[in-house]
Design a protein around this motif. Structure first.
Motif, PDB file in Angstrom:
ATOM      1  N   VAL A 243       1.895  -8.703   4.345  1.00  0.00           N
ATOM      2  CA  VAL A 243       3.335  -8.470   4.339  1.00  0.00           C
ATOM      3  C   VAL A 243       3.984  -9.639   5.071  1.00  0.00           C
ATOM      4  CG1 VAL A 243       5.189  -6.889   4.951  1.00  0.00           C
ATOM      5  CG2 VAL A 243       2.934  -5.981   4.355  1.00  0.00           C
ATOM      6  N   LEU A 260       2.080  -3.611  11.247  1.00  0.00           N
ATOM      7  CA  LEU A 260       3.285  -2.837  10.986  1.00  0.00           C
ATOM      8  C   LEU A 260       2.959  -1.354  11.113  1.00  0.00           C
ATOM      9  CD1 LEU A 260       4.721  -4.623   7.811  1.00  0.00           C
ATOM     10  CD2 LEU A 260       5.842  -4.520  10.041  1.00  0.00           C
ATOM     11  N   TYR A 262       3.587   2.658   9.830  1.00  0.00           N
ATOM     12  CA  TYR A 262       3.883   3.309   8.551  1.00  0.00           C
ATOM     13  C   TYR A 262       5.388   3.305   8.279  1.00  0.00           C
ATOM     14  CZ  TYR A 262      -0.842   5.390   8.863  1.00  0.00           C
ATOM     15  OH  TYR A 262      -2.195   5.600   8.950  1.00  0.00           O
ATOM     16  N   GLU A 264       7.747   1.323   9.442  1.00  0.00           N
ATOM     17  CA  GLU A 264       8.290  -0.004   9.167  1.00  0.00           C
ATOM     18  C   GLU A 264       7.981  -0.446   7.744  1.00  0.00           C
ATOM     19  OE1 GLU A 264       8.212  -2.209  13.525  1.00  0.00           O
ATOM     20  OE2 GLU A 264       6.330  -1.961  12.425  1.00  0.00           O
ATOM     21  N   VAL A 265       6.767  -0.221   7.288  1.00  0.00           N
ATOM     22  CA  VAL A 265       6.416  -0.690   5.952  1.00  0.00           C
ATOM     23  C   VAL A 265       7.116   0.139   4.881  1.00  0.00           C
ATOM     24  CG1 VAL A 265       4.342   0.663   5.346  1.00  0.00           C
ATOM     25  CG2 VAL A 265       4.473  -1.759   4.738  1.00  0.00           C
ATOM     26  N   LEU A 268      10.561  -1.389   4.625  1.00  0.00           N
ATOM     27  CA  LEU A 268      10.503  -2.659   3.911  1.00  0.00           C
ATOM     28  C   LEU A 268      10.335  -2.442   2.413  1.00  0.00           C
ATOM     29  CD1 LEU A 268       8.278  -4.811   6.294  1.00  0.00           C
ATOM     30  CD2 LEU A 268      10.644  -5.278   5.635  1.00  0.00           C
ATOM     31  N   ALA A 269       9.446  -1.533   2.044  1.00  0.00           N
ATOM     32  CA  ALA A 269       9.214  -1.268   0.626  1.00  0.00           C
ATOM     33  C   ALA A 269      10.455  -0.676  -0.030  1.00  0.00           C
ATOM     34  CB  ALA A 269       8.022  -0.329   0.465  1.00  0.00           C
ATOM     35  N   LEU A 276       4.426  -3.192  -1.462  1.00  0.00           N
ATOM     36  CA  LEU A 276       3.851  -1.852  -1.537  1.00  0.00           C
ATOM     37  C   LEU A 276       4.836  -0.880  -2.192  1.00  0.00           C
ATOM     38  CD1 LEU A 276       2.233  -1.375   2.000  1.00  0.00           C
ATOM     39  CD2 LEU A 276       0.993  -1.562  -0.152  1.00  0.00           C
ATOM     40  N   THR A 304      -2.325  -7.968   6.781  1.00  0.00           N
ATOM     41  CA  THR A 304      -1.433  -7.097   7.550  1.00  0.00           C
ATOM     42  C   THR A 304      -2.054  -5.718   7.677  1.00  0.00           C
ATOM     43  OG1 THR A 304       0.552  -8.265   6.790  1.00  0.00           O
ATOM     44  CG2 THR A 304       0.853  -6.029   7.652  1.00  0.00           C
ATOM     45  N   VAL A 306      -1.481  -1.873   8.504  1.00  0.00           N
ATOM     46  CA  VAL A 306      -0.445  -0.846   8.591  1.00  0.00           C
ATOM     47  C   VAL A 306      -1.077   0.384   9.215  1.00  0.00           C
ATOM     48  CG1 VAL A 306       1.249   0.515   7.327  1.00  0.00           C
ATOM     49  CG2 VAL A 306       0.632  -1.776   6.520  1.00  0.00           C
ATOM     50  N   THR A 322      14.567  -8.261   4.232  1.00  0.00           N
ATOM     51  CA  THR A 322      14.273  -8.085   2.814  1.00  0.00           C
ATOM     52  C   THR A 322      15.560  -7.743   2.075  1.00  0.00           C
ATOM     53  OG1 THR A 322      12.826  -6.933   1.240  1.00  0.00           O
ATOM     54  CG2 THR A 322      13.743  -5.616   3.040  1.00  0.00           C
TER      55      THR A 322
END
Length: 473
Positions: A243, A260, A262, A264-265, A268-269, A276, A304, A306, A322
């Motif tokens: 990531v 990262l 859970y 945060e990702v 981002l997604a 992801l 990365t 997660v 993003t």
């Protein structure tokens, strides 16, 4: 007296479209899985369609619906050639089981498409049936590559692997019984030394109808399997190092993020990072199974990680920026909005009825208007739903050509000055903000702005938070 052997590690490895795009790529992906198997690790492989195939299937389905069966058949012929060529290059003989299966799948696809052409109707259910052929065709190729490398493998559809979903075609969700089913069906293969290869992105209803989990859903398939088997980790193999702090095509000095959470990702997604599926980590959260995003081009790089806990970095409240492009703003205005809860309820009910994703929501302090950000592809449908579901005295205005930019990081909680740095960076580039939203979790701040300015805005914000300096594990 012999010493007890340590329990074998179990990894679920997901390979995306670029890692399945050709015989060469599939053979390399198989070698990555095979390397772990030969080290004594049990591996379950989950595969995407070959790069570009999903879009091709959607196009041919639309062509059939519009009556252009010739174009649809041309697309099917091109897909047949591509998959047969890959099978041949991977070592399949013309009369092999793999080639026979590919031929049968393409014939079934042709029949499904012809049915759409005859009816001139493409339902969500038939669209799922057609688009799932991408993974159904790629899984035998990965299984072949593993077997050609000396391993035992068995390919399965998502339904055959046990993924049971609701009937929300195009965006299905796993039912509670899925995890036990998957565990029961796959554990036997693993115990026998067979590497399961699962067609990602898809499951089936209780009646056996094929469903899909939404675009990018192969990530979701992999984490469903990871939870079901109690995997040590889920590895998502990509064509990037992990990531990144921004889209490297927009920000040339974007850096890898080592760790990262859970949460945060997921942020981002949701806000446009393509790495992801937005729901990919949800099956892992209860059990705390880590997910690792790794580069197929540099498999020894850690990528990365997660995990449950965020990594707090002094002086780095923001970890990534993003953006979502092709967004439309819909604004409901009028005196009838003022302080009337029923109006707000009607707005959300109209949008929910059409199953449209809301990217941002904002209400003026006077409560005289409500603004919604939706994908431009859904804007016309959302506009129609709002106008049909609201009082005639209310106006609904549409603004197109918008993008949503978001900054994400757990370090923003309680941190002063983050918003000021964001707005100063945008002001320095003379970029106008159309709408602002901050999640109650304080993991993100998002703004809507002109789509023409979003790349410049992304670069400015990335520089303002010094995100080019690599951090993390």
């Amino acid at each position: 007296m012999s010493q007890p052997q340590p329990p074998s590690r179990l990894l679920v490895m997901k390979f995306g479209g670029t890692n399945m795009q050709s015989a060469h790529a599939i053979r390399h992906s198989a070698s990555l899985a095979g390397r772990s198997v030969r080290e004594g690790v049990k591996v379950v492989v989950v595969v995407s369609a070959m790069a570009g195939v999903t879009n091709g299937l959607l196009h041919l389905a639309d062509a059939a619906q519009s009556g252009d069966i010739a174009r649809a058949n041309d697309e099917i012929a091109a897909l047949r050639t591509r998959h047969f060529t890959a099978a041949q290059e991977l070592g399949a003989a013309p009369d092999s089981e793999t080639v026979r299966e590919l031929r049968e799948l393409h014939e079934t696809l042709r029949q499904a498409v012809y049915g759409v052409y005859l009816l001139r109707e493409l339902t969500p259910r038939s669209r799922d049936l057609i688009v799932a052929f991408g993974e159904r065709l790629s899984a035998p190729l990965m299984s072949l590559a593993l077997e050609q490398s000396g391993l035992r493998a068995r390919h399965l559809t998502g339904g055959e692997a046990g993924i049971l979903t609701d009937t929300n075609f195009g965006n299905a969700r796993p039912l509670p019984g899925t995890y036990e089913r998957v565990g029961d069906r796959l554990s036997g293969f693993l115990s026998a030394g067979v590497t399961p290869v699962i067609a990602g992105f898809m499951g089936e209803t209780e009646q056996g109808a094929i469903t899909t989990l939404g675009r990018g859903g192969t990530d979701f398939s992999a984490t469903i399997v990871g939870k079901a088997l109690g995997a040590d980790e889920v590895w998502a193999w990509k064509d990037v190092d992990g990531v990144m702090s921004a889209d490297p095509r927009v920000v040339g000095d974007a850096s890898n993020i080592g760790v990262l959470s859970y949460g945060e990702v997921m942020e981002l997604a949701y806000f446009g990072a393509k790495v992801l599926h937005p729901l990919a980590v949800t099956p892992l959260q209860d059990s705390g199974i880590p997910l690792r995003v790794k580069s197929a081009a540099d498999p020894d790089f850690a990528g990365t990680l997660v995990r449950s806990q965020a990594e707090e970095i002094p002086g780095r409240p923001v970890k990534a920026v993003t953006a979502i492009k092709n967004v439309s703003l819909l604004t409901v205005t009028g005196a009838g909005v003022l302080g009337v809860p029923e109006v707000i309820a009607s707005v959300f009910t109209a949008i929910a009825r059409e199953n449209i994703t809301l990217l941002m929501v904002s209400q003026s302090s006077s409560m005289s208007n409500v603004s919604l950000a939706v994908p431009s592809a859904d804007a016309a449908r959302a506009l129609q739903a709002l106008r049909a579901g609201l009082s005639s005295e209310l106006n609904v205005e549409e603004t197109n050509g918008v993008a949503v930019l978001a900054i994400v990081g757990s370090g923003m909680r309680g941190q002063q000055g983050v918003s000021a740095r964001l707005f100063t960076a945008l002001a320095s580039e003379d970029i106008n903000i159309l709408m602002i939203s901050q999640g109650s979790s304080e993991l993100n701040i998002s703004v809507a702005l002109s789509g023409e300015e979003v790349d410049r805005a992304t670069a400015a914000v990335h520089a303002a938070f010094t995100l080019s300096q690599p951090v993390g594990a």
